[in-house]
Scaffold this motif. Structure first.
Motif, PDB file in Angstrom:
ATOM      1  N   MET A 355     -22.314   7.299 -11.456  1.00 12.29           N
ATOM      2  CA  MET A 355     -23.741   7.557 -11.385  1.00 12.29           C
ATOM      3  C   MET A 355     -24.485   6.771 -12.457  1.00 12.29           C
ATOM      4  O   MET A 355     -25.488   6.100 -12.184  1.00 12.29           O
ATOM      5  CB  MET A 355     -23.996   9.058 -11.538  1.00 12.29           C
ATOM      6  CG  MET A 355     -25.458   9.464 -11.681  1.00 12.29           C
ATOM      7  SD  MET A 355     -26.107   9.430 -13.393  1.00 12.29           S
ATOM      8  CE  MET A 355     -25.121  10.681 -14.193  1.00 12.29           C
ATOM      9  N   THR A 356     -23.994   6.834 -13.688  1.00  7.37           N
ATOM     10  CA  THR A 356     -24.647   6.124 -14.789  1.00  7.37           C
ATOM     11  C   THR A 356     -24.630   4.625 -14.543  1.00  7.37           C
ATOM     12  O   THR A 356     -25.614   3.925 -14.794  1.00  7.37           O
ATOM     13  CB  THR A 356     -23.945   6.453 -16.120  1.00  7.37           C
ATOM     14  OG1 THR A 356     -23.838   7.869 -16.259  1.00  7.37           O
ATOM     15  CG2 THR A 356     -24.734   5.883 -17.290  1.00  7.37           C
ATOM     16  N   MET A 357     -23.520   4.126 -14.037  1.00  9.47           N
ATOM     17  CA  MET A 357     -23.427   2.702 -13.710  1.00  9.47           C
ATOM     18  C   MET A 357     -24.480   2.315 -12.672  1.00  9.47           C
ATOM     19  O   MET A 357     -25.243   1.370 -12.873  1.00  9.47           O
ATOM     20  CB  MET A 357     -22.034   2.384 -13.169  1.00  9.47           C
ATOM     21  CG  MET A 357     -21.852   0.931 -12.733  1.00  9.47           C
ATOM     22  SD  MET A 357     -20.477   0.745 -11.572  1.00  9.47           S
ATOM     23  CE  MET A 357     -21.185   1.436 -10.066  1.00  9.47           C
ATOM     24  N   LEU A 358     -24.518   3.054 -11.559  1.00  9.87           N
ATOM     25  CA  LEU A 358     -25.449   2.726 -10.486  1.00  9.87           C
ATOM     26  C   LEU A 358     -26.890   2.738 -10.967  1.00  9.87           C
ATOM     27  O   LEU A 358     -27.678   1.843 -10.633  1.00  9.87           O
ATOM     28  CB  LEU A 358     -25.270   3.726  -9.336  1.00  9.87           C
ATOM     29  CG  LEU A 358     -26.178   3.553  -8.119  1.00  9.87           C
ATOM     30  CD1 LEU A 358     -25.876   2.245  -7.408  1.00  9.87           C
ATOM     31  CD2 LEU A 358     -26.011   4.738  -7.167  1.00  9.87           C
ATOM     32  N   LEU A 359     -27.231   3.733 -11.771  1.00 13.47           N
ATOM     33  CA  LEU A 359     -28.608   3.879 -12.236  1.00 13.47           C
ATOM     34  C   LEU A 359     -28.937   2.954 -13.395  1.00 13.47           C
ATOM     35  O   LEU A 359     -30.080   2.934 -13.850  1.00 13.47           O
ATOM     36  CB  LEU A 359     -28.858   5.335 -12.637  1.00 13.47           C
ATOM     37  CG  LEU A 359     -28.816   6.343 -11.478  1.00 13.47           C
ATOM     38  CD1 LEU A 359     -28.900   7.763 -12.012  1.00 13.47           C
ATOM     39  CD2 LEU A 359     -29.941   6.078 -10.490  1.00 13.47           C
ATOM     40  N   SER A 360     -27.959   2.187 -13.851  1.00 18.99           N
ATOM     41  CA  SER A 360     -28.209   1.233 -14.938  1.00 18.99           C
ATOM     42  C   SER A 360     -28.181  -0.212 -14.473  1.00 18.99           C
ATOM     43  O   SER A 360     -28.495  -1.119 -15.257  1.00 18.99           O
ATOM     44  CB  SER A 360     -27.172   1.430 -16.053  1.00 18.99           C
ATOM     45  OG  SER A 360     -27.253   2.723 -16.605  1.00 18.99           O
ATOM     46  N   LEU A 361     -27.786  -0.461 -13.228  1.00 19.77           N
ATOM     47  CA  LEU A 361     -27.764  -1.818 -12.696  1.00 19.77           C
ATOM     48  C   LEU A 361     -29.165  -2.280 -12.328  1.00 19.77           C
ATOM     49  O   LEU A 361     -30.076  -1.463 -12.129  1.00 19.77           O
ATOM     50  CB  LEU A 361     -26.851  -1.882 -11.462  1.00 19.77           C
ATOM     51  CG  LEU A 361     -25.371  -1.618 -11.706  1.00 19.77           C
ATOM     52  CD1 LEU A 361     -24.633  -1.505 -10.379  1.00 19.77           C
ATOM     53  CD2 LEU A 361     -24.755  -2.707 -12.577  1.00 19.77           C
ATOM     54  N   ARG A 362     -29.333  -3.575 -12.202  1.00 16.31           N
ATOM     55  CA  ARG A 362     -30.642  -4.118 -11.833  1.00 16.31           C
ATOM     56  C   ARG A 362     -30.882  -3.921 -10.344  1.00 16.31           C
ATOM     57  O   ARG A 362     -30.078  -4.327  -9.510  1.00 16.31           O
ATOM     58  CB  ARG A 362     -30.731  -5.610 -12.176  1.00 16.31           C
ATOM     59  CG  ARG A 362     -32.089  -6.227 -11.833  1.00 16.31           C
ATOM     60  CD  ARG A 362     -32.150  -7.673 -12.290  1.00 16.31           C
ATOM     61  NE  ARG A 362     -33.461  -8.250 -11.999  1.00 16.31           N
ATOM     62  CZ  ARG A 362     -33.757  -8.957 -10.909  1.00 16.31           C
ATOM     63  NH1 ARG A 362     -32.808  -9.161  -9.992  1.00 16.31           N
ATOM     64  NH2 ARG A 362     -34.958  -9.444 -10.721  1.00 16.31           N
ATOM     65  N   GLY A 363     -31.990  -3.321 -10.013  1.00 12.73           N
ATOM     66  CA  GLY A 363     -32.331  -3.091  -8.628  1.00 12.73           C
ATOM     67  C   GLY A 363     -32.806  -1.670  -8.410  1.00 12.73           C
ATOM     68  O   GLY A 363     -32.785  -0.836  -9.321  1.00 12.73           O
ATOM     69  N   SER A 364     -33.250  -1.406  -7.206  1.00 10.14           N
ATOM     70  CA  SER A 364     -33.561  -0.040  -6.817  1.00 10.14           C
ATOM     71  C   SER A 364     -32.271   0.635  -6.356  1.00 10.14           C
ATOM     72  O   SER A 364     -31.242  -0.015  -6.189  1.00 10.14           O
ATOM     73  CB  SER A 364     -34.613  -0.045  -5.709  1.00 10.14           C
ATOM     74  OG  SER A 364     -35.791  -0.705  -6.152  1.00 10.14           O
TER      75      SER A 364
END
Length: 540
Positions: A355-364
């Motif tokens: 979750m933290t990874m997904l919400l920290s990547l560039r993009g929506s």
């Protein structure tokens, strides 16, 4: 445009599958009033928008992805008044509303198709893709259906085949006919006038087909487990050059964008599934004149390695230009991420890191309902399946029902989803202990990890809008920088059950993360990452 006008850039979109969200009238099927009833919960997560999977009038052979009226609400979900009330409630809570648009194909019960199949010369005769049989009666070419078998179905009345990329009850519309394009855009505008804020476009690269119906060539190399490849389905054996991702698609997307530009602050996110998905994502979002965002299946595979994550991100970044990506690690079509990536070992701890990874990547970001609870895939018996895809490919592929079972709101037999004794899919017993009611009171739950970190993301523009630079990875560890204006954040993730020690060249000041997220820490110029932990720090 300002950041407020481009609300979709860096937005977190919560996908609601209405059939399984909440049943307000106790008929066993979730509905639009049920979504409205749970709007407080959705807003509490800290997301920016909701995406509603199809609720249109449909015979439900593919559970709403077979539309028989693009401007109607199927009675099992409610009516147009219920939809208007949902929009009003969402907007009152500060949430945008996006709806699914299934433009590539309709149901075979749509009035357009009923008329089209009557003859060769009726007004809608070429609204769908019809072709004569070969001299020996065989199908016109070698194109295959995603759901198995030839992509052509014989119609005895017209004595021709029609194209269907999915079920044979989902005939493909003929986008080469300008009247079809005009009619579909009118249905899009119908919902814009009702106040929707955007659209998720189902199979956005399938709209056009090769007008010469040329055969697809075979794939030179087939690697099972790569994106979308299952050797039990012959669809993976072809290189899909002629049945989708055609260059003519660009012109339609530009027309669609022109329509949305008449309605300020609306947006689109296109689903792209093809052999060259990352390139297609770039092409479809560059230039500010086509789609606002796209997402691919690249993060919906079984490969959860940080090597794969970094390669996917760097590939799209290299070709994206001024385009914009949208990422998801779960949706209504794939095995739940807690099972697919968690592999049932430390799944809840891993869920927080992913979750933290997904919400920290560039993009929506698109979050599928239940991810915020860490729900595993539901285990269903064959006689419990309703998904035609799963029924066809059982037991090698168990279909999509396991990720579509009802949300458990309470730890009880029917999960607080319904009072009906026969919900459309069973409430999964293995999910009961992860019910919302159970997690609300546990400050270290996956729900609180999502909710709290979503609010952290909102307070750090670098995580929403910033550039990204990758620094280091191995199979289970990833580090990168997010830069926005004068601020730079360092992000480090450990998805393994082993300690990781990483040297850093930057001076860092660690952020305080929510207590539900296990934190790494700094020791001089070294980052210490305990198992399943995260460190986010300001670069000084």
């Amino acid at each position: 445009m300002t950041e407020k006008q481009e609300w979709w850039r860096g937005a977190v979109i919560y996908q609601v599958y209405p059939r399984s969200f909440f049943d307000s009238n106790n008929d066993g099927i979730g509905d639009l009033p049920g979504v409205t009833a749970k709007m407080d919960y959705i807003a509490s997560l800290g997301v920016d928008a909701i995406w509603l999977s199809p609720f249109f009038t449909s015979p439900m052979k593919d559970f709403g992805y077979d539309v028989s009226d693009y401007c109607g609400v199927d009675p099992i979900f409610g009516n147009l008044t219920d939809f208007d009330e949902l929009i009003q409630s969402a907007h009152h809570h500060g949430l945008k509303v996006m709806i699914d648009q299934v433009l590539n194909h309709s149901s075979d019960q749509h009035p357009w198709f009923i008329e089209s199949r009557q003859s060769h010369d009726n007004p809608k005769a070429d609204w769908y893709i019809w072709a004569d049989a070969n001299p020996d009666g065989t199908v016109p070419n070698n194109w295959l259906s995603v759901f198995g078998g030839p992509a052509w179905h014989w119609d005895s009345r017209r004595r021709q085949y029609y194209l269907h990329n999915f079920l044979d009850s989902q005939p493909d519309l003929n986008f080469h006919n300008p009247d079809v394009v005009d009619a579909l855009l009118e249905t899009v505008e119908f919902w814009l006038k009702r106040g929707v804020d955007g659209f998720r476009l189902d199979t956005a690269n399938y709209y056009y087909h090769d007008s010469e119906l040329r055969n697809n060539p075979p794939k030179k190399e087939i690697v099972e487990g790569s994106i979308g490849v299952r050797l039990d389905n012959p669809y993976a054996y072809q290189l899909h050059l002629y049945d989708k991702s055609r260059p003519e698609n660009i012109g339609f997307l530009q027309r669609l964008r022109s329509l949305l530009d008449k309605y300020p602050n609306t947006t689109t996110v296109g689903e792209v599934g093809c052999d060259f998905a990352l390139n297609t994502m770039a092409a479809y979002t560059q230039g500010n004149d086509k789609l606002h965002m796209c997402y691919s299946f690249d993060l919906l595979t079984h490969d959860s390695s940080m090597t794969h994550i970094r390669h996917t991100m760097e590939t799209i970044e290299a070709g994206l230009g001024d385009g914009w990506p949208c990422w998801s690690i779960g949706n209504h079509d794939v095995e739940r991420v807690a099972t697919r990536w968690g592999k049932n070992h430390d799944a809840l701890a891993k869920s927080k890191v992913y979750m933290t990874m997904l919400l920290s990547l560039r993009g929506s970001v698109c979050l599928y309902q239940g991810e915020e609870l860490g729900l595993p895939e539901a285990e269903l018996d064959f006689d419990q399946l309703v998904d035609p895809f799963g029924i066809t490919f059982w037991p090698e592929f168990k279909g999509r029902d396991g990720c579509r079972t009802p949300i458990p709101w309470k730890n009880e037999a029917l999960g607080g989803f319904t009072k009906s004794t026969r919900p459309w899919l069973p409430v999964a017993k293995e999910q009961s202990h992860l019910a919302v009611s159970e997690q609300e009171g546990n400050r270290h739950s996956v729900l609180h990890a999502y909710r709290d970190f979503l609010h952290v993301r909102r307070s750090h523009p670098a995580l929403r809008f910033g550039d990204i630079t990758f620094l280091y990875n191995d199979q289970t560890t990833l580090t990168f920088l997010r830069r926005y204006q004068s601020r730079t954040l360092y992000v480090a993730l450990n998805t393994s059950n082993q300690d990781k020690i990483l040297p850093v060249e930057h001076s860092l000041s660690a952020l305080t993360l929510p207590e539900a997220v296990k934190s790494g820490y700094l020791d001089g110029n070294t980052v210490i990452l305990p198992p399943f932990s995260v460190l986010i720090a300001h670069v000084l």
